[in-house]
Motif scaffolding. Sequence first.
Motif, PDB file in Angstrom:
ATOM      1  N   ALA A 131     -78.511 -12.355 -24.225  1.00  0.00           N
ATOM      2  CA  ALA A 131     -77.812 -11.538 -24.990  1.00  0.00           C
ATOM      3  C   ALA A 131     -76.834 -11.341 -24.980  1.00  0.00           C
ATOM      4  N   ASN A 132     -76.509  -9.890 -25.703  1.00  0.00           N
ATOM      5  CA  ASN A 132     -74.604  -9.286 -25.890  1.00  0.00           C
ATOM      6  C   ASN A 132     -75.026  -8.929 -24.500  1.00  0.00           C
ATOM      7  N   ALA A 133     -74.675  -8.992 -23.473  1.00  0.00           N
ATOM      8  CA  ALA A 133     -74.042  -8.076 -21.995  1.00  0.00           C
ATOM      9  C   ALA A 133     -73.731  -7.194 -21.838  1.00  0.00           C
ATOM     10  N   LEU A 134     -72.256  -8.392 -22.646  1.00  0.00           N
ATOM     11  CA  LEU A 134     -71.324  -7.593 -22.398  1.00  0.00           C
ATOM     12  C   LEU A 134     -70.618  -6.563 -23.140  1.00  0.00           C
ATOM     13  N   HIS A 135     -70.718  -5.825 -23.018  1.00  0.00           N
ATOM     14  CA  HIS A 135     -70.442  -4.473 -23.808  1.00  0.00           C
ATOM     15  C   HIS A 135     -69.042  -3.953 -23.897  1.00  0.00           C
ATOM     16  N   MET A 136     -68.036  -3.825 -24.895  1.00  0.00           N
ATOM     17  CA  MET A 136     -66.879  -3.409 -25.270  1.00  0.00           C
ATOM     18  C   MET A 136     -66.696  -2.015 -25.026  1.00  0.00           C
ATOM     19  N   ASN A 137     -67.736  -1.042 -25.828  1.00  0.00           N
ATOM     20  CA  ASN A 137     -67.908  -0.061 -26.473  1.00  0.00           C
ATOM     21  C   ASN A 137     -67.931   1.019 -25.001  1.00  0.00           C
ATOM     22  N   PHE A 138     -66.958   1.029 -24.332  1.00  0.00           N
ATOM     23  CA  PHE A 138     -66.474   1.696 -22.900  1.00  0.00           C
ATOM     24  C   PHE A 138     -67.249   3.418 -23.585  1.00  0.00           C
ATOM     25  N   GLY A 139     -67.659   3.491 -22.616  1.00  0.00           N
ATOM     26  CA  GLY A 139     -68.144   5.454 -22.541  1.00  0.00           C
ATOM     27  C   GLY A 139     -69.850   6.015 -23.411  1.00  0.00           C
ATOM     28  N   THR A 140     -70.497   4.676 -23.919  1.00  0.00           N
ATOM     29  CA  THR A 140     -71.036   4.539 -24.866  1.00  0.00           C
ATOM     30  C   THR A 140     -71.914   4.382 -24.214  1.00  0.00           C
TER      31      THR A 140
ATOM     32  N   ASN B 202     -76.182  -9.184  -9.284  1.00  0.00           N
ATOM     33  CA  ASN B 202     -76.786  -9.796  -7.866  1.00  0.00           C
ATOM     34  C   ASN B 202     -77.718 -10.972  -8.162  1.00  0.00           C
ATOM     35  N   TRP B 203     -78.430 -11.234  -8.844  1.00  0.00           N
ATOM     36  CA  TRP B 203     -79.517 -12.046  -9.449  1.00  0.00           C
ATOM     37  C   TRP B 203     -78.581 -13.915  -9.029  1.00  0.00           C
ATOM     38  N   VAL B 204     -77.568 -13.697  -9.760  1.00  0.00           N
ATOM     39  CA  VAL B 204     -76.406 -14.898  -9.165  1.00  0.00           C
ATOM     40  C   VAL B 204     -76.396 -14.980  -7.700  1.00  0.00           C
ATOM     41  N   ARG B 205     -75.832 -14.238  -6.787  1.00  0.00           N
ATOM     42  CA  ARG B 205     -75.601 -13.684  -5.319  1.00  0.00           C
ATOM     43  C   ARG B 205     -76.666 -14.312  -4.703  1.00  0.00           C
ATOM     44  N   LYS B 206     -77.604 -13.924  -4.944  1.00  0.00           N
ATOM     45  CA  LYS B 206     -78.866 -13.378  -3.974  1.00  0.00           C
ATOM     46  C   LYS B 206     -79.501 -14.987  -4.019  1.00  0.00           C
ATOM     47  N   HIS B 207     -79.462 -15.918  -5.344  1.00  0.00           N
ATOM     48  CA  HIS B 207     -79.953 -16.688  -5.110  1.00  0.00           C
ATOM     49  C   HIS B 207     -78.690 -18.116  -4.730  1.00  0.00           C
ATOM     50  N   ASP B 208     -77.657 -18.115  -5.120  1.00  0.00           N
ATOM     51  CA  ASP B 208     -76.737 -18.196  -4.484  1.00  0.00           C
ATOM     52  C   ASP B 208     -76.818 -20.389  -4.653  1.00  0.00           C
ATOM     53  N   ARG B 209     -76.416 -20.566  -5.620  1.00  0.00           N
ATOM     54  CA  ARG B 209     -77.048 -21.875  -6.793  1.00  0.00           C
ATOM     55  C   ARG B 209     -75.836 -22.469  -7.634  1.00  0.00           C
ATOM     56  N   PRO B 210     -76.021 -23.737  -7.111  1.00  0.00           N
ATOM     57  CA  PRO B 210     -74.411 -23.708  -9.029  1.00  0.00           C
ATOM     58  C   PRO B 210     -75.311 -23.568 -10.321  1.00  0.00           C
ATOM     59  N   THR B 211     -74.546 -22.623 -10.579  1.00  0.00           N
ATOM     60  CA  THR B 211     -75.282 -21.774 -12.191  1.00  0.00           C
ATOM     61  C   THR B 211     -74.285 -21.870 -13.149  1.00  0.00           C
ATOM     62  N   ILE B 212     -75.150 -22.411 -14.427  1.00  0.00           N
ATOM     63  CA  ILE B 212     -74.690 -22.445 -15.249  1.00  0.00           C
ATOM     64  C   ILE B 212     -74.930 -20.716 -16.449  1.00  0.00           C
ATOM     65  N   VAL B 213     -74.018 -21.085 -16.901  1.00  0.00           N
ATOM     66  CA  VAL B 213     -74.148 -19.597 -18.193  1.00  0.00           C
ATOM     67  C   VAL B 213     -74.539 -20.188 -19.735  1.00  0.00           C
ATOM     68  N   LEU B 214     -76.110 -20.743 -20.058  1.00  0.00           N
ATOM     69  CA  LEU B 214     -75.860 -21.218 -20.856  1.00  0.00           C
ATOM     70  C   LEU B 214     -75.729 -20.420 -22.761  1.00  0.00           C
ATOM     71  N   GLY B 215     -75.379 -19.349 -21.886  1.00  0.00           N
ATOM     72  CA  GLY B 215     -74.937 -18.674 -23.940  1.00  0.00           C
ATOM     73  C   GLY B 215     -74.976 -16.621 -23.033  1.00  0.00           C
ATOM     74  N   ILE B 216     -74.303 -15.968 -23.632  1.00  0.00           N
ATOM     75  CA  ILE B 216     -74.311 -14.557 -23.086  1.00  0.00           C
ATOM     76  C   ILE B 216     -73.631 -13.946 -24.674  1.00  0.00           C
ATOM     77  N   GLY B 217     -73.598 -12.980 -24.388  1.00  0.00           N
ATOM     78  CA  GLY B 217     -73.284 -12.361 -25.881  1.00  0.00           C
ATOM     79  C   GLY B 217     -71.945 -11.237 -25.498  1.00  0.00           C
ATOM     80  N   ILE B 218     -70.825 -11.005 -26.460  1.00  0.00           N
ATOM     81  CA  ILE B 218     -70.352  -9.915 -25.942  1.00  0.00           C
ATOM     82  C   ILE B 218     -69.904  -8.501 -27.740  1.00  0.00           C
TER      83      ILE B 218
END
Length: 323
Positions: A256-265, A280-296
């Motif tokens: 969901a909206n993982a990319l917060h731009m409200n710095f300092g809150t 860390n999750w992506v780095r640990k599994h080290d497989r081709p990764t697809i971002v199906l959706g991510i919110g800002i």
Amino acid sequence: MKLMMRNNQDGAADAEVCKLLDSAGVYCKNYVRTTLFIAFIGSVLVTYNMYLVTEEITPMNLLPLKLSPPAPSSPQSMVFVAPFSSYSTKDGIEHQRSCKKTIVVKSRRNSDDVLGWEDQPFPELQVDDISNITALPNNDILCLQVGSTTGAVGLSNAPFLLGLNAVESILHLLENTLAERDLDVECEVIDRKSVIMSGWYPPTSPQVRERRSKNDNTGNHIWAFGATRMINPYTVEFKSASTDKDPVSAAVVASANALHMNFGTKGYEMMKNVVNSLTNWVRKHDRPTIVLGIGIQANFDVLEDIKSMKLAEHQVTFMNEVA
């Protein structure tokens, strides 16, 4: 009707199944030396080859048999397809059933043909539950997908489901039959892929319900459900982890909206931890990764100057890790 299996060393089953298919004009070749003996009470012993089957079939579970356009004497009438839902619930527990290989029939890119299930050429076998005709672990079966419908492929004479070694024969028959109908289509064989997913909505069970009840964010549940069901469940097997012995094909991130731009809150600091965990999750599994959706997410006063907006360092690190 019982199905008994033993290894075949002399290739007799190859000749038997080829004789059966060739008699109907179906392309045939020699297959893996595995024989299935199908015994009918009060009847003769018939020997086939190469097919993945159940341990027991109850004939009443296979009715009614709905024949689609092919005439009984046509080659394609030797084969049936049994449409089924990938997700089914029994005794309060939801199960996902996928196919080892799926033949996907689709219109060519510049074609005006719009295909539906009614265009597939094989007789249709209607069953309430596909498990009535297969007990194979997570379905090492061959499937046919046309449009939004998928069905398991089987041999009408027995009947039982066909396995992986029947792909070439069924594909050859399918392509020839569709060509005779002058349909501008192409057939693609899709191997089942295994994936891990951050944001996965697992099949429902009492344990899963209990975990969900501890999170009252209904919106996140809806998002996870929608993201999971966007992935073709017939050609994908979801796993909880990727290991050296059993690596997955790909990793999928649905956030969901993982990319917060409200710095300092407070919310920014919380979601910073979430993004770091995803990295860390992506780095640990080290497989081709697809971002199906991510919110800002940002406040309106930040949005007034969109051109100057920049991702924070930890957010850039996540993007780079995925890339």
